[in-house]
Design a protein around this motif. Sequence first.
Motif, PDB file in Angstrom:
ATOM      1  N   ALA A   2       0.832  -1.199   0.000  1.00  0.00           N
ATOM      2  CA  ALA A   2       0.000   0.000   0.000  1.00  0.00           C
ATOM      3  C   ALA A   2       0.865   1.247   0.000  1.00  0.00           C
ATOM      4  O   ALA A   2       1.961   1.263   0.561  1.00  0.00           O
ATOM      5  CB  ALA A   2      -0.905   0.004   1.225  1.00  0.00           C
ATOM      6  N   GLY A   3       0.353   2.291  -0.615  1.00  0.00           N
ATOM      7  CA  GLY A   3       1.037   3.576  -0.637  1.00  0.00           C
ATOM      8  C   GLY A   3       0.642   4.419   0.557  1.00  0.00           C
ATOM      9  O   GLY A   3      -0.122   3.997   1.424  1.00  0.00           O
ATOM     10  N   GLY A  40       3.963   1.981   2.417  1.00  0.00           N
ATOM     11  CA  GLY A  40       4.141   3.293   3.016  1.00  0.00           C
ATOM     12  C   GLY A  40       5.419   4.001   2.611  1.00  0.00           C
ATOM     13  O   GLY A  40       6.157   3.567   1.723  1.00  0.00           O
ATOM     14  N   ILE A  41       5.652   5.130   3.305  1.00  0.00           N
ATOM     15  CA  ILE A  41       6.825   5.968   3.045  1.00  0.00           C
ATOM     16  C   ILE A  41       7.424   6.407   4.373  1.00  0.00           C
ATOM     17  O   ILE A  41       6.815   6.258   5.435  1.00  0.00           O
ATOM     18  CB  ILE A  41       6.472   7.213   2.202  1.00  0.00           C
ATOM     19  CG1 ILE A  41       5.513   8.146   2.959  1.00  0.00           C
ATOM     20  CG2 ILE A  41       5.887   6.822   0.863  1.00  0.00           C
ATOM     21  CD1 ILE A  41       5.294   9.494   2.297  1.00  0.00           C
ATOM     22  N   HIS A  51       5.905   6.169   8.192  1.00  0.00           N
ATOM     23  CA  HIS A  51       6.569   5.488   9.299  1.00  0.00           C
ATOM     24  C   HIS A  51       7.884   6.193   9.589  1.00  0.00           C
ATOM     25  O   HIS A  51       8.509   6.764   8.692  1.00  0.00           O
ATOM     26  CB  HIS A  51       6.858   4.025   8.930  1.00  0.00           C
ATOM     27  CG  HIS A  51       5.668   3.304   8.387  1.00  0.00           C
ATOM     28  ND1 HIS A  51       4.619   2.885   9.171  1.00  0.00           N
ATOM     29  CD2 HIS A  51       5.348   2.946   7.131  1.00  0.00           C
ATOM     30  CE1 HIS A  51       3.711   2.293   8.421  1.00  0.00           C
ATOM     31  NE2 HIS A  51       4.125   2.325   7.168  1.00  0.00           N
ATOM     32  N   HIS A  52       8.315   6.114  10.855  1.00  0.00           N
ATOM     33  CA  HIS A  52       9.644   6.623  11.190  1.00  0.00           C
ATOM     34  C   HIS A  52      10.661   5.936  10.292  1.00  0.00           C
ATOM     35  O   HIS A  52      10.498   4.771   9.929  1.00  0.00           O
ATOM     36  CB  HIS A  52       9.994   6.323  12.650  1.00  0.00           C
ATOM     37  CG  HIS A  52       9.307   7.205  13.634  1.00  0.00           C
ATOM     38  ND1 HIS A  52       9.519   8.568  13.689  1.00  0.00           N
ATOM     39  CD2 HIS A  52       8.412   6.920  14.598  1.00  0.00           C
ATOM     40  CE1 HIS A  52       8.783   9.083  14.651  1.00  0.00           C
ATOM     41  NE2 HIS A  52       8.092   8.109  15.227  1.00  0.00           N
ATOM     42  N   HIS A 105       5.548   6.440  -6.069  1.00  0.00           N
ATOM     43  CA  HIS A 105       5.500   7.600  -5.169  1.00  0.00           C
ATOM     44  C   HIS A 105       5.947   8.889  -5.853  1.00  0.00           C
ATOM     45  O   HIS A 105       5.326   9.915  -5.663  1.00  0.00           O
ATOM     46  CB  HIS A 105       6.286   7.357  -3.883  1.00  0.00           C
ATOM     47  CG  HIS A 105       6.098   8.433  -2.855  1.00  0.00           C
ATOM     48  ND1 HIS A 105       4.870   8.657  -2.265  1.00  0.00           N
ATOM     49  CD2 HIS A 105       6.948   9.333  -2.322  1.00  0.00           C
ATOM     50  CE1 HIS A 105       4.988   9.664  -1.399  1.00  0.00           C
ATOM     51  NE2 HIS A 105       6.227  10.097  -1.431  1.00  0.00           N
ATOM     52  N   VAL A 106       7.023   8.862  -6.597  1.00  0.00           N
ATOM     53  CA  VAL A 106       7.452  10.024  -7.387  1.00  0.00           C
ATOM     54  C   VAL A 106       7.540   9.591  -8.848  1.00  0.00           C
ATOM     55  O   VAL A 106       7.852   8.443  -9.141  1.00  0.00           O
ATOM     56  CB  VAL A 106       8.811  10.597  -6.907  1.00  0.00           C
ATOM     57  CG1 VAL A 106       8.702  11.147  -5.507  1.00  0.00           C
ATOM     58  CG2 VAL A 106       9.912   9.568  -6.992  1.00  0.00           C
ATOM     59  N   HIS A 107       7.254  10.509  -9.744  1.00  0.00           N
ATOM     60  CA  HIS A 107       7.236  10.162 -11.167  1.00  0.00           C
ATOM     61  C   HIS A 107       8.615  10.329 -11.785  1.00  0.00           C
ATOM     62  O   HIS A 107       9.323  11.291 -11.505  1.00  0.00           O
ATOM     63  CB  HIS A 107       6.229  11.038 -11.921  1.00  0.00           C
ATOM     64  CG  HIS A 107       6.114  10.667 -13.362  1.00  0.00           C
ATOM     65  ND1 HIS A 107       5.467   9.536 -13.771  1.00  0.00           N
ATOM     66  CD2 HIS A 107       6.616  11.254 -14.476  1.00  0.00           C
ATOM     67  CE1 HIS A 107       5.550   9.435 -15.091  1.00  0.00           C
ATOM     68  NE2 HIS A 107       6.245  10.478 -15.541  1.00  0.00           N
TER      69      HIS A 107
END
Length: 132
Positions: A2-3, A40-41, A51-52, A105-107
């Motif tokens: 998941a993002g 996640g990121i 998340h840390h 997340h980034v293109h």
Amino acid sequence: MAGNHDVVSTVGIRDLDPTAALLDGTWVDRGGIRFAGVSGIIGGPRRQGRHHASRQLASIDAVLAGDPDVLVLHEGPPGGTGQAGNPAIGARLHGHTPALTVCGHVHWDEALARLGDGHILNVDGRVVILTP
């Protein structure tokens, strides 16, 4: 996997297909290929899907210990020029690079980059179909 804007549950995924797996600090073997993933990121954990750094990097270390062929991350490492990513994640992958790391997340205008002995495939805003 998941993002940072996704709300996903194992139950919901298994409704789609009983063999489906949510890759979040875990791995699965399918057809002789080991897939691993971390959702996640890196960011403040008070916000959804963040998340840390210590937790996120420890999750990446844990799945790399399973020696995956394909690593799926939402936030990935940097590639070459114009291919932004998280340098801390890139440092984690050097020396233990899967054959393919898939991230978003980034293109990136150019979807592929080399990383060690493997490749990074950025799928942000893309549909990619991999065939044998």
